[in-house]
Design a protein around this motif. Structure first.
Motif, short mmCIF file in Angstrom:
data_model
loop_
_atom_site.label_atom_id
_atom_site.label_comp_id
_atom_site.label_asym_id
_atom_site.label_seq_id
_atom_site.Cartn_x
_atom_site.Cartn_y
_atom_site.Cartn_z
N SER A 1 -71.32 -50.60 95.09
CA SER A 1 -72.44 -50.23 94.23
C SER A 1 -71.99 -50.07 92.79
O SER A 1 -70.81 -49.83 92.49
N PHE A 2 -72.98 -50.19 91.90
CA PHE A 2 -72.84 -49.82 90.49
C PHE A 2 -73.92 -48.80 90.19
O PHE A 2 -75.09 -49.00 90.53
N SER A 3 -73.54 -47.71 89.53
CA SER A 3 -74.51 -46.66 89.20
C SER A 3 -74.35 -46.25 87.75
O SER A 3 -73.24 -46.26 87.19
N ARG A 4 -75.46 -45.90 87.16
CA ARG A 4 -75.48 -45.35 85.81
C ARG A 4 -76.08 -43.95 85.88
O ARG A 4 -77.25 -43.78 86.17
N GLY A 5 -75.24 -42.95 85.67
CA GLY A 5 -75.69 -41.56 85.72
C GLY A 5 -75.88 -41.00 84.32
O GLY A 5 -75.17 -41.37 83.39
N ILE A 6 -76.83 -40.09 84.18
CA ILE A 6 -77.15 -39.53 82.87
C ILE A 6 -77.27 -38.01 82.94
O ILE A 6 -77.59 -37.44 83.98
N LYS A 7 -76.98 -37.37 81.81
CA LYS A 7 -77.19 -35.93 81.65
C LYS A 7 -77.53 -35.69 80.19
O LYS A 7 -76.87 -36.21 79.28
N GLY A 8 -78.55 -34.89 79.94
CA GLY A 8 -79.07 -34.72 78.60
C GLY A 8 -78.23 -33.81 77.72
O GLY A 8 -77.27 -33.17 78.17
N PRO A 9 -78.57 -33.72 76.44
CA PRO A 9 -77.88 -32.84 75.50
C PRO A 9 -78.25 -31.38 75.75
O PRO A 9 -79.14 -31.08 76.54
N ASN A 10 -77.56 -30.48 75.05
CA ASN A 10 -77.87 -29.06 75.21
C ASN A 10 -77.35 -28.27 74.03
O ASN A 10 -76.73 -28.82 73.11
N PHE A 11 -77.59 -26.95 74.11
CA PHE A 11 -77.22 -26.03 73.05
C PHE A 11 -76.00 -25.19 73.46
O PHE A 11 -75.69 -25.05 74.64
N ALA A 12 -75.37 -24.62 72.45
CA ALA A 12 -74.32 -23.64 72.69
C ALA A 12 -74.93 -22.24 72.74
O ALA A 12 -76.13 -22.05 72.49
N ALA A 13 -74.08 -21.24 73.06
CA ALA A 13 -74.51 -19.83 73.04
C ALA A 13 -73.35 -18.98 72.54
O ALA A 13 -72.77 -18.19 73.28
N PRO A 14 -72.98 -19.13 71.26
CA PRO A 14 -71.81 -18.41 70.74
C PRO A 14 -72.07 -16.91 70.63
O PRO A 14 -73.15 -16.47 70.23
N SER A 15 -71.05 -16.13 70.99
CA SER A 15 -71.14 -14.68 70.84
C SER A 15 -70.08 -14.16 69.89
O SER A 15 -70.00 -12.95 69.66
N PHE A 16 -69.22 -15.08 69.35
CA PHE A 16 -68.20 -14.71 68.37
C PHE A 16 -68.38 -15.57 67.13
O PHE A 16 -68.74 -16.74 67.23
N PHE A 17 -68.11 -15.00 65.95
CA PHE A 17 -68.40 -15.67 64.70
C PHE A 17 -67.19 -15.58 63.77
O PHE A 17 -66.32 -14.73 63.97
N PRO A 18 -67.12 -16.48 62.75
CA PRO A 18 -68.15 -17.45 62.35
C PRO A 18 -68.24 -18.63 63.31
O PRO A 18 -67.24 -19.02 63.92
N PHE A 19 -69.45 -19.18 63.41
CA PHE A 19 -69.73 -20.33 64.25
C PHE A 19 -70.64 -21.27 63.46
O PHE A 19 -71.67 -20.85 62.93
N LEU A 20 -70.24 -22.55 63.37
CA LEU A 20 -70.98 -23.50 62.55
C LEU A 20 -72.23 -23.99 63.28
O LEU A 20 -72.19 -24.28 64.48
N ALA A 21 -73.33 -24.10 62.53
CA ALA A 21 -74.57 -24.61 63.11
C ALA A 21 -74.38 -26.03 63.64
O ALA A 21 -75.01 -26.43 64.62
N ALA A 22 -73.47 -26.80 63.02
CA ALA A 22 -73.23 -28.18 63.46
C ALA A 22 -72.64 -28.24 64.86
O ALA A 22 -72.75 -29.26 65.54
N ASP A 23 -72.01 -27.14 65.29
CA ASP A 23 -71.44 -27.10 66.65
C ASP A 23 -72.41 -26.54 67.67
O ASP A 23 -72.06 -26.39 68.85
N PHE A 24 -73.62 -26.19 67.22
CA PHE A 24 -74.58 -25.53 68.12
C PHE A 24 -75.15 -26.50 69.16
O PHE A 24 -75.59 -26.07 70.22
N THR A 25 -75.17 -27.78 68.87
CA THR A 25 -75.70 -28.77 69.82
C THR A 25 -74.63 -29.78 70.19
O THR A 25 -73.67 -30.00 69.44
N HIS A 26 -74.79 -30.39 71.35
CA HIS A 26 -73.95 -31.52 71.76
C HIS A 26 -74.83 -32.56 72.42
O HIS A 26 -75.92 -32.26 72.92
#
Length: 749
Positions: free
Chosen positions: A513-538
């Motif tokens: 077989s050949f399969s193509r699996g997918i998983k969507g993007p998501n957010f981070a949940a930082p509890s320590f700072f500083p944390f860049l907004a650019a790293d908040f999503t992937h």
């Protein structure tokens, strides 16, 4: 030499001995079984029973499905002591898990996993309980009881199952209500205060109406000796399930399920060791004679020096873990000739509150409290049928969940004083709404040769409303009005499968077989700072999987031999990084290849042998280290070799009574807990064995078993976090050796 030394010396050979036993004893036994057909031997061994699975969303023998599957039946689950969902890892060689408490359980299949511990994240190895998707890793580690079977499906399964089955799927299937009185009761007690009981009763309530009620309770004393307070590692959880089935007409089946589970326990017990970052910023254990932090030789930043025994700790706060999970499901199936129409509506609610001594030492260096309230509703509507040489399935899937969650950190040492503590944390609400449409068909081109084509189109909409910061003036706010570019994620993609099955004979199936699996993007949940907004999503990830294998039933079904191989091309793999104390996810490409072998044999009457082997070779490309250096690494928790094996021998002792001896073990090769592979995250190879002796009724009514778990007292970790920037690492160790006795009684049919 004492018995422990003898066991230790021989444990490396035990696994190979069991795996090879099937071939060493099988040839004369199988030849003997052939003579038995001619009447020369009336005591031929029984054939290996088939396990029916629903991997293709219809009931089939696992040996007839062109997917790499490990199917674990009810008896195997009971006799290997599976009481929690995570316990199945010892029965599946390519399955691992990362768990610092039942609060978060992350399964890893063929190296595919999500090692972050954010409550808002969905895993790429999907977990289903009675056809209902569990969206959060915090709802996975629950009691497993009254199970008919567990199915572990390797490789992408997204064309037929509703959500995030990039790396595979684990499906826990409960026993259903019966039309006759049926049930069981089991009780287990042992060392370390271990106690487990579970039971079920099932039968008719009225004509065409049946019910089943089942439940379980688990408790355990803390197995980690805590010099700074109460012992840690205690367990106290229970679960209940009620089912009502009805058949108003011969064409309609209705099943209603209600479920509840509760944890009321002390928190996480961390083993802390002093560490320091190397030139790449990766944690290295601090030698006992080195004073790196200027506190004392072998000590961390607070001046704490860990005990040489990893199960002896000094947690100033034993923490807490309080979780409640409710669930309700309604299933309706209408049969119209060769066509079936089904609807599965499921709702889940979870409330979780926990606290921990994050630094694992006697100082109040880092304490963390976190909470979550989750609501989830899903609906799956599907229609399936068969016509001549064609089997087909099509449907719609909808999921809506929201998570109100937060995490808050307090420090009264190094950063600040008890009168003016350092505070950091966040509160947030994450929401996901998803729908998809799917279809899959199998067409028999010629006798035994089938082609399979399936696809799913999915759309996700995710939103975040996040507020975080600390009392040093750092802050981060993510919502639609303040930072709309980071507060909403939209995802559209498709999963695909194309395969062929060739049933060579009743004894052999070849598949590819050949399969193509997918998983969507998501957010981070930082509890320590500083944390860049650019790293908040992937971003989302895509897995292209090429797989082929063979499944065989040989010697009158007394030997099953399944072999499969796969190649993975992982695009934008969601790699977890723990930098300093910030948890990040970044997309990286990866590759993996491997071979898996499963063997089941009954060479002589009363003897059953099972073995599973997994060989993996993985690579994650362009992994950034804290120093900025870019390297290639292996996927986390993806050992080059792992395996499991068991041997069980039953023999009649007297009229109506038999005896049984069972030895099972699992081996995990060396691997790393994280993709950056810091020295402190490396886990050496380990093997865990279990031994049991049983007396059982020949009519399968009762069984009494004495057992020893972790026979040679292996010390190994199930979680590790590199916090060497703050002078230490956190580890969670598995239970030490313990012994117990269990009694199981079945009644009814």
């Amino acid at each position: 030499m004492n018995i422990n030394s003898i066991i230790f010396v021989n444990k490396a050979y035990s696994f190979l001995a069991i795996a090879a036993a099937s071939s060493l004893v099988s040839f004369p036994a199988f030849a003997q079984s052939e003579r038995a057909q001619a009447g020369e031997n009336a005591d031929a061994p029984e054939a290996i029973g088939e396990i029916t699975v629903t991997a293709t969303r219809r009931s089939e023998s696992s040996q007839k499905v062109g997917i790499s599957i490990t199917a674990i039946g009810e008896d195997s689950l009971a006799r290997t002591g599976v009481t929690q969902t995570s316990d199945i890892v010892k029965l599946v060689p390519s399955l691992k898990f990362n768990q610092f408490s039942p609060s978060i359980t992350a399964f890893n299949l063929r190296g595919v996993s999500q090692n972050d511990f954010g409550d808002q994240l969905e895993p790429p190895v999907a977990v289903y309980i009675d056809d209902a998707y569990v969206s959060t890793m915090g709802g996975v580690g629950v009691p497993a009881f009254d199970m008919q079977r567990v199915e572990v499906l390797r490789g992408p399964q997204g064309t037929q199952f509703g959500r995030n089955a990039t790396g595979g799927l684990i499906h826990y299937v409960s026993n259903r209500p019966t039309k006759e009185l049926d049930g069981y009761l089991s009780v287990m007690g042992g060392e370390l205060g271990n106690f487990h009981t579970e039971g079920a009763i099932s039968g008719p309530l009225a004509e065409n109406v049946q019910a089943r009620f089942s439940g379980a309770y688990n408790s355990r004393d803390g197995h980690m000796k805590n010099d700074a307070g109460a012992n840690v590692g205690a367990q106290n959880n229970y679960g209940f399930r009620a089912q009502l089935a009805a058949q108003p007409t011969e064409y309609l089946d209705i099943l209603l399920i209600g479920r509840y589970s509760r944890n009321d326990e002390a928190g996480i017990g961390y083993t802390s060791h002093a560490a320091f970052p190397d030139a790449d910023g990766l944690g290295v254990l601090l030698p006992d004679n080195v004073d790196f932090w200027g506190t004392c030789a072998g000590c961390d930043l607070t001046g704490f020096k860990a005990d040489a025994n990893p199960l002896r700790i000094s947690n100033n706060d034993v923490g807490r873990f309080d979780r409640k999970i409710w669930g309700a499901q309604g299933r309706f199936e209408l049969k119209l000739g060769n066509v079936k129409i089904a609807s599965i509506t499921d709702a889940q609610w979870m409330s979780k509150s926990a606290g921990e001594d994050t630094d694992g030492g006697p100082a109040r260096f880092l304490q963390q409290n976190y909470n979550q309230k989750l609501k989830q509703i899903s609906e799956e509507f599907k229609i399936s049928g068969e016509s001549g040489h064609f089997n087909w399935l099509a449907g719609l899937y909808y999921l809506n969940w929201s998570s109100n969650q937060g995490a808050h950190i307090t420090s009264e040492a190094v950063f600040a004083t008890p009168a003016d503590p350092f505070l950091s944390g966040y509160d947030a609400r994450y929401k996901t709404e998803s729908w998809s449409v799917f279809a899959q068909g199998e067409y028999e081109l010629s006798t035994g040769l089938k082609v399979i084509v399936g696809a799913r189109y999915a759309e996700d909409k995710k939103t975040a409303d996040y507020v975080g910061g600390d009392n040093f003036g750092n802050s981060l706010i993510i919502n639609k009005s303040v930072s709309p570019n980071f507060a909403e994620l939209n995802f559209k993609d498709y999963a695909l499968k194309v395969g062929m099955n060739y049933q060579v004979s009743d004894q052999a199936l070849i598949y590819a077989s050949f399969s193509r699996g997918i998983k969507g993007p998501n957010f981070a949940a930082p509890s320590f700072f500083p944390f860049l907004a650019a790293d908040f999503t992937h971003g989302g990830e895509t897995l292209l999987a090429y797989e082929a294998g063979v499944k065989t039933n040989l010697f009158d079904r007394r030997l099953q031999l399944n072999i499969g191989g796969f190649l993975y091309d992982y695009q934008d793999y969601q790699a977890f990084f723990f930098e300093n104390v910030s948890n990040l996810i970044r997309n990286r490409d990866a590759k993996a290849k491997g071979v898996e072998v499963e063997i089941s044999a009954r060479p002589v009457k009363g003897l059953t042998i099972n073995a599973g082997l997994s060989f993996l070779d993985t690579k994650v490309k362009n992994v950034p280290l804290p120093s900025g250096r870019i390297v290639d690494r292996e996927l986390p928790q993806a050992p080059g070799f792992s395996g499991n094996a068991s041997i069980r021998y039953e023999v009649p002792l007297s009229s109506g009574v038999s005896g049984a001896v069972q030895f099972d073990m699992s081996h995990t090769g060396a691997s790393s807990f994280t993709v950056v592979a810091a020295p402190v995250d490396q886990e050496k190879a380990y093997s865990v064995g279990n031994l049991s002796v049983s007396l059982l009724d020949a009519n399968d009514r009762w069984e009494v078993t004495a057992f020893v778990k972790n026979l040679w007292d292996e010390r190994y970790r199930v979680y590790s976090a590199d916090v060497s920037a703050f002078g230490y690492i956190d580890s969670v160790y598995a239970e030490p050796r313990w012994a117990g006795v269990s009694v199981r009684y079945k009644f009814g049919k």
